[in-house]
Design a protein around this motif. Structure first.
Motif, PDB file in Angstrom:
ATOM      1  N   SER A 130     -27.379   9.788 -72.127  1.00  0.00           N
ATOM      2  CA  SER A 130     -28.454  10.706 -71.790  1.00  0.00           C
ATOM      3  C   SER A 130     -28.008  11.646 -70.669  1.00  0.00           C
ATOM      4  O   SER A 130     -27.299  11.240 -69.754  1.00  0.00           O
ATOM      5  CB  SER A 130     -29.676   9.910 -71.341  1.00  0.00           C
ATOM      6  N   LYS A 131     -28.431  12.880 -70.731  1.00  0.00           N
ATOM      7  CA  LYS A 131     -28.111  13.864 -69.701  1.00  0.00           C
ATOM      8  C   LYS A 131     -29.186  13.951 -68.626  1.00  0.00           C
ATOM      9  O   LYS A 131     -29.041  14.687 -67.667  1.00  0.00           O
ATOM     10  CB  LYS A 131     -27.880  15.228 -70.332  1.00  0.00           C
ATOM     11  N   LEU A 132     -30.259  13.194 -68.791  1.00  0.00           N
ATOM     12  CA  LEU A 132     -31.333  13.189 -67.804  1.00  0.00           C
ATOM     13  C   LEU A 132     -30.833  12.560 -66.504  1.00  0.00           C
ATOM     14  O   LEU A 132     -30.299  11.450 -66.506  1.00  0.00           O
ATOM     15  CB  LEU A 132     -32.531  12.396 -68.341  1.00  0.00           C
ATOM     16  N   LEU A 133     -30.991  13.277 -65.393  1.00  0.00           N
ATOM     17  CA  LEU A 133     -30.517  12.781 -64.103  1.00  0.00           C
ATOM     18  C   LEU A 133     -31.622  12.205 -63.239  1.00  0.00           C
ATOM     19  O   LEU A 133     -31.384  11.275 -62.478  1.00  0.00           O
ATOM     20  CB  LEU A 133     -29.799  13.895 -63.344  1.00  0.00           C
ATOM     21  N   LYS A 178     -31.951   3.784 -72.956  1.00  0.00           N
ATOM     22  CA  LYS A 178     -31.076   4.892 -73.348  1.00  0.00           C
ATOM     23  C   LYS A 178     -30.796   5.871 -72.212  1.00  0.00           C
ATOM     24  O   LYS A 178     -30.142   6.892 -72.405  1.00  0.00           O
ATOM     25  CB  LYS A 178     -31.686   5.639 -74.525  1.00  0.00           C
ATOM     26  N   LEU A 179     -31.244   5.558 -71.012  1.00  0.00           N
ATOM     27  CA  LEU A 179     -31.075   6.470 -69.872  1.00  0.00           C
ATOM     28  C   LEU A 179     -29.882   6.055 -69.017  1.00  0.00           C
ATOM     29  O   LEU A 179     -29.965   5.929 -67.798  1.00  0.00           O
ATOM     30  CB  LEU A 179     -32.362   6.502 -69.046  1.00  0.00           C
ATOM     31  N   THR A 180     -28.739   5.892 -69.649  1.00  0.00           N
ATOM     32  CA  THR A 180     -27.558   5.343 -68.984  1.00  0.00           C
ATOM     33  C   THR A 180     -27.003   6.218 -67.873  1.00  0.00           C
ATOM     34  O   THR A 180     -26.320   5.722 -66.995  1.00  0.00           O
ATOM     35  CB  THR A 180     -26.445   5.067 -70.016  1.00  0.00           C
ATOM     36  N   GLY A 181     -27.281   7.523 -67.883  1.00  0.00           N
ATOM     37  CA  GLY A 181     -26.766   8.416 -66.847  1.00  0.00           C
ATOM     38  C   GLY A 181     -27.757   8.741 -65.747  1.00  0.00           C
ATOM     39  O   GLY A 181     -27.460   9.540 -64.858  1.00  0.00           O
ATOM     40  N   LEU A 182     -28.925   8.118 -65.769  1.00  0.00           N
ATOM     41  CA  LEU A 182     -29.974   8.431 -64.792  1.00  0.00           C
ATOM     42  C   LEU A 182     -29.496   8.155 -63.366  1.00  0.00           C
ATOM     43  O   LEU A 182     -28.893   7.118 -63.089  1.00  0.00           O
ATOM     44  CB  LEU A 182     -31.228   7.588 -65.101  1.00  0.00           C
ATOM     45  N   PHE A 235     -34.988  -3.064 -66.111  1.00  0.00           N
ATOM     46  CA  PHE A 235     -34.092  -1.951 -65.822  1.00  0.00           C
ATOM     47  C   PHE A 235     -32.840  -1.963 -66.698  1.00  0.00           C
ATOM     48  O   PHE A 235     -31.860  -1.287 -66.398  1.00  0.00           O
ATOM     49  CB  PHE A 235     -33.723  -1.950 -64.342  1.00  0.00           C
ATOM     50  N   THR A 236     -32.888  -2.682 -67.806  1.00  0.00           N
ATOM     51  CA  THR A 236     -31.772  -2.727 -68.743  1.00  0.00           C
ATOM     52  C   THR A 236     -31.423  -1.312 -69.189  1.00  0.00           C
ATOM     53  O   THR A 236     -32.293  -0.539 -69.570  1.00  0.00           O
ATOM     54  CB  THR A 236     -32.136  -3.595 -69.971  1.00  0.00           C
ATOM     55  N   GLY A 237     -30.147  -0.974 -69.135  1.00  0.00           N
ATOM     56  CA  GLY A 237     -29.675   0.336 -69.572  1.00  0.00           C
ATOM     57  C   GLY A 237     -29.398   1.304 -68.439  1.00  0.00           C
ATOM     58  O   GLY A 237     -28.698   2.289 -68.626  1.00  0.00           O
ATOM     59  N   LEU A 238     -29.922   1.024 -67.258  1.00  0.00           N
ATOM     60  CA  LEU A 238     -29.731   1.937 -66.123  1.00  0.00           C
ATOM     61  C   LEU A 238     -28.444   1.581 -65.370  1.00  0.00           C
ATOM     62  O   LEU A 238     -28.449   1.302 -64.178  1.00  0.00           O
ATOM     63  CB  LEU A 238     -30.947   1.882 -65.199  1.00  0.00           C
ATOM     64  N   LEU A 239     -27.348   1.630 -66.072  1.00  0.00           N
ATOM     65  CA  LEU A 239     -26.073   1.146 -65.551  1.00  0.00           C
ATOM     66  C   LEU A 239     -25.495   1.977 -64.426  1.00  0.00           C
ATOM     67  O   LEU A 239     -24.665   1.497 -63.663  1.00  0.00           O
ATOM     68  CB  LEU A 239     -25.058   1.038 -66.690  1.00  0.00           C
ATOM     69  N   SER A 240     -25.905   3.237 -64.298  1.00  0.00           N
ATOM     70  CA  SER A 240     -25.342   4.085 -63.239  1.00  0.00           C
ATOM     71  C   SER A 240     -26.389   4.535 -62.229  1.00  0.00           C
ATOM     72  O   SER A 240     -26.107   5.408 -61.414  1.00  0.00           O
ATOM     73  CB  SER A 240     -24.628   5.294 -63.854  1.00  0.00           C
ATOM     74  N   LEU A 241     -27.569   3.942 -62.258  1.00  0.00           N
ATOM     75  CA  LEU A 241     -28.653   4.368 -61.361  1.00  0.00           C
ATOM     76  C   LEU A 241     -28.341   4.006 -59.905  1.00  0.00           C
ATOM     77  O   LEU A 241     -28.274   2.836 -59.557  1.00  0.00           O
ATOM     78  CB  LEU A 241     -29.977   3.706 -61.769  1.00  0.00           C
TER      79      LEU A 241
END
Length: 123
Positions: free
Chosen positions: A1-4, A23-27, A45-51
């Motif tokens: 995802s490109k959503l920041l 699906k918000l892996t780039g948030l 918070f599963t999927g927020l690997l770079s938050l």
């Protein structure tokens, strides 16, 4: 995802589950303000690997489940403000957590337990 950045504000009927953010892996920033969140489970918070930044504000009577921030390996900054938080359970954070800054404010009944900040080697 490109959503920041994702700001979820004044949504009192919002329901979280393990797929809410998958699906918000780039948030880079997540703000949950006035969403009537009562409990943070360990898989929300599963999927927020770079938050790196999480803000939870004005969610009255919030309860943290042990391990609720373990799905956030890149988390460095966290704010929990005015959530009527009463405790931070032991082992809420993963071992070797990168958290550097925590702001816990306006939670007048908060009691810290032994082990509440286990895993925060970065502090």
């Amino acid at each position: 995802s490109k959503l920041l950045g994702l700001y979820i504000v004044n949504n009192p009927h919002m329901q979280l589950d393990s797929t809410s953010f998958i699906k918000l892996t780039g948030l880079q920033l997540l703000v949950l303000n006035q969403c009537n969140i009562r409990r943070l489970k360990s898989d929300y918070f599963t999927g927020l690997l770079s938050l790196p930044s999480l803000t939870i504000v004005n969610n009255s009577q919030l309860m943290l489940e042990a391990g609720c921030f373990r799905q956030l390996p890149e988390l460095t900054t966290m704010h929990i403000v005015n959530c009527s938080l009463t405790t931070i359970p032991p082992d809420t954070y993963q071992s070797g957590s990168k958290v550097k800054t925590i702001l816990i404010r306006d939670n007048p009944e908060l009691t810290l337990q032994k082990g509440s900040f286990n895993g925060l080697s970065g502090l």
